[in-house]
Design a protein around this motif. Structure first.
Motif, PDB file in Angstrom:
ATOM      1  N   LYS B  39      -5.219  10.578  49.143  1.00  0.00           N
ATOM      2  CA  LYS B  39      -4.179   9.563  48.996  1.00  0.00           C
ATOM      3  C   LYS B  39      -4.542   8.302  49.789  1.00  0.00           C
ATOM      4  CE  LYS B  39       0.715   9.052  49.609  1.00  0.00           C
ATOM      5  NZ  LYS B  39       1.925   9.407  50.270  1.00  0.00           N
ATOM      6  N   ALA B  40      -4.056   7.171  49.319  1.00  0.00           N
ATOM      7  CA  ALA B  40      -4.270   5.931  50.067  1.00  0.00           C
ATOM      8  C   ALA B  40      -3.318   5.885  51.261  1.00  0.00           C
ATOM      9  CB  ALA B  40      -4.030   4.737  49.159  1.00  0.00           C
ATOM     10  N   ARG B  41      -3.828   5.414  52.384  1.00  0.00           N
ATOM     11  CA  ARG B  41      -2.994   5.293  53.581  1.00  0.00           C
ATOM     12  C   ARG B  41      -3.033   3.872  54.104  1.00  0.00           C
ATOM     13  NH1 ARG B  41      -3.438  10.351  57.758  1.00  0.00           N
ATOM     14  NH2 ARG B  41      -2.016  11.702  56.614  1.00  0.00           N
ATOM     15  N   VAL B  42      -1.882   3.364  54.477  1.00  0.00           N
ATOM     16  CA  VAL B  42      -1.796   1.997  54.970  1.00  0.00           C
ATOM     17  C   VAL B  42      -1.738   1.997  56.493  1.00  0.00           C
ATOM     18  CG1 VAL B  42      -0.459  -0.140  54.893  1.00  0.00           C
ATOM     19  CG2 VAL B  42      -0.542   1.352  52.882  1.00  0.00           C
ATOM     20  N   ASP B  43      -2.593   1.199  57.097  1.00  0.00           N
ATOM     21  CA  ASP B  43      -2.546   1.004  58.537  1.00  0.00           C
ATOM     22  C   ASP B  43      -1.516  -0.105  58.782  1.00  0.00           C
ATOM     23  OD1 ASP B  43      -2.867   0.297  61.145  1.00  0.00           O
ATOM     24  OD2 ASP B  43      -5.045   0.121  61.075  1.00  0.00           O
ATOM     25  N   GLU B  44      -0.318   0.303  59.193  1.00  0.00           N
ATOM     26  CA  GLU B  44       0.781  -0.671  59.287  1.00  0.00           C
ATOM     27  C   GLU B  44       0.558  -1.746  60.332  1.00  0.00           C
ATOM     28  OE1 GLU B  44       4.744   0.596  59.200  1.00  0.00           O
ATOM     29  OE2 GLU B  44       4.544   1.477  57.212  1.00  0.00           O
ATOM     30  N   SER B  45      -0.319  -1.450  61.296  1.00  0.00           N
ATOM     31  CA  SER B  45      -0.560  -2.473  62.313  1.00  0.00           C
ATOM     32  C   SER B  45      -1.406  -3.612  61.753  1.00  0.00           C
ATOM     33  CB  SER B  45      -1.254  -1.847  63.528  1.00  0.00           C
ATOM     34  OG  SER B  45      -2.518  -1.365  63.149  1.00  0.00           O
ATOM     35  N   ARG B  46      -2.097  -3.334  60.665  1.00  0.00           N
ATOM     36  CA  ARG B  46      -2.929  -4.373  60.063  1.00  0.00           C
ATOM     37  C   ARG B  46      -2.281  -5.030  58.858  1.00  0.00           C
ATOM     38  NH1 ARG B  46      -9.188  -2.552  59.612  1.00  0.00           N
ATOM     39  NH2 ARG B  46      -9.636  -2.255  61.813  1.00  0.00           N
ATOM     40  N   CYS B  47      -1.512  -4.244  58.106  1.00  0.00           N
ATOM     41  CA  CYS B  47      -0.933  -4.740  56.853  1.00  0.00           C
ATOM     42  C   CYS B  47      -0.011  -5.928  57.110  1.00  0.00           C
ATOM     43  CB  CYS B  47      -0.154  -3.620  56.167  1.00  0.00           C
ATOM     44  SG  CYS B  47       0.667  -4.148  54.648  1.00  0.00           S
ATOM     45  N   VAL B  48      -0.206  -6.984  56.304  1.00  0.00           N
ATOM     46  CA  VAL B  48       0.674  -8.150  56.427  1.00  0.00           C
ATOM     47  C   VAL B  48       1.600  -8.269  55.222  1.00  0.00           C
ATOM     48  CG1 VAL B  48      -0.843  -9.462  57.947  1.00  0.00           C
ATOM     49  CG2 VAL B  48      -1.148  -9.633  55.477  1.00  0.00           C
ATOM     50  N   GLY B  49       1.524  -7.261  54.341  1.00  0.00           N
ATOM     51  CA  GLY B  49       2.433  -7.246  53.194  1.00  0.00           C
ATOM     52  C   GLY B  49       2.131  -8.284  52.137  1.00  0.00           C
ATOM     53  N   CYS B  50       0.860  -8.592  51.924  1.00  0.00           N
ATOM     54  CA  CYS B  50       0.521  -9.626  50.932  1.00  0.00           C
ATOM     55  C   CYS B  50       0.750  -9.142  49.504  1.00  0.00           C
ATOM     56  CB  CYS B  50      -0.922 -10.091  51.101  1.00  0.00           C
ATOM     57  SG  CYS B  50      -2.166  -8.878  50.618  1.00  0.00           S
ATOM     58  N   GLY B  51       0.683  -7.811  49.308  1.00  0.00           N
ATOM     59  CA  GLY B  51       1.003  -7.263  47.995  1.00  0.00           C
ATOM     60  C   GLY B  51      -0.147  -7.210  46.995  1.00  0.00           C
ATOM     61  N   ARG B  52      -1.353  -7.530  47.447  1.00  0.00           N
ATOM     62  CA  ARG B  52      -2.487  -7.490  46.514  1.00  0.00           C
ATOM     63  C   ARG B  52      -2.744  -6.074  46.015  1.00  0.00           C
ATOM     64  NH1 ARG B  52      -7.802 -10.953  47.784  1.00  0.00           N
ATOM     65  NH2 ARG B  52      -6.847 -12.744  48.790  1.00  0.00           N
TER      66      ARG B  52
END
Lengths: 191, 69
Positions: B39-52
């Motif tokens: 599964k894909a995992r998001v590193d929330e400390s890096r994610c800026v929510g650009c939505g790409r």
């Protein structure tokens, strides 16, 4: 982002399809797309094949993305459901084993070589120009015709869903992807 | 001055993820990775929510969720 060598594997996928049009024996090369993902998944490479090396996925991304042949709409809910994905995997395997059975019959001499490519498991397309006789057993050519049928069918299905939905919607129900993910799930569950 | 809670958007991956890795390729901040091929995992400390990633995802299983920053 910096391009790596494997970002150009879509060219290999394209060449594969073209070669099979001229000489069906090249279809055997398609086994690479079968064994590499499985071996990567079994020996700790995860979904590295889908993530990096899948030329077919790259081809869809290119045609649907940069070339703009995709509507870029969401795939319907049922297409990403587990039932459909695993069902399609089982169906794909059943058809694959049927193809192997036909190959076996030709090897055993119980059946003549069918110089045709079967599209979408139904339509027999004449493909005799791609067979030039061989020093090898006709069964070798039978497997090539069968395997090329599998590859062409999945390409056509992938192109249809690419146009209708997002470029790489084939990845959602790709049997190899489902199978490698299943292997990775089992492995992750054990650890 | 009174502090107000800032709302930010982060990518969130649903369970039907097929782990194809399309999202990984488009993330400008390398904030997303495929965990063990499952599964894909998001590193929330890096994610800026650009939505790409959400736009790219072939299965459309990534959405942007508002989180308190």
């Amino acid at each position: 982002m910096k391009k790596r060598w494997y970002d150009y594997l879509w060219i290999a996928s394209l060449i594969y399809l073209i070669l099979g049009f001229f000489n069906i024996l090249f279809a055997w090369l398609g086994l690479l797309c079968f064994f590499i993902p499985l071996l990567l998944a079994i020996f700790g490479g995860g979904k590295g094949y889908c993530n990096r090396y899948c030329g077919r996925g790259q081809l869809f991304a290119l045609l649907g993305g940069r070339v703009g042949l995709s509507r870029k709409k969401d795939v319907p809910g049922w297409m990403k459901s587990k039932i459909f994905r695993y069902g399609f995997l089982i169906f794909f395997f059943a058809m694959f084993f049927q193809m192997l059975w036909t190959t076996y019959l030709v090897f055993a001499g119980a059946r003549d070589l069918g110089q045709a490519v079967t599209l979408l498991w139904t339509f027999r397309l004449p493909w005799h120009w791609a067979y030039h006789g061989t020093l090898l057993h006709p069964g070798v050519a039978q497997f090539a015709f069968g395997f090329y049928s599998v590859m062409l069918t999945s390409t056509v299905l992938g192109l249809i869903t690419m146009v209708l939905f997002k470029p790489r919607s084939w990845c959602v129900y790709c049997p190899m992807g489902t199978m490698t993910q299943l292997i990775c799930r089992v492995k992750a569950g054990k650890e | 001055m009174e502090k107000t809670a800032v709302k930010r958007k982060k990518a969130a991956v649903a369970d039907l993820c097929v782990a194809c890795g399309c999202c990984v390729k488009v993330c400008p901040l390398q904030a997303i990775s495929i965990w063990k091929g499952v599964k894909a995992r998001v590193d929330e400390s890096r994610c800026v929510g650009c939505g790409r990633c959400a736009r790219e995802c072939p299965a459309s299983v990534i959405s942007l969720k508002e989180v308190q920053a």
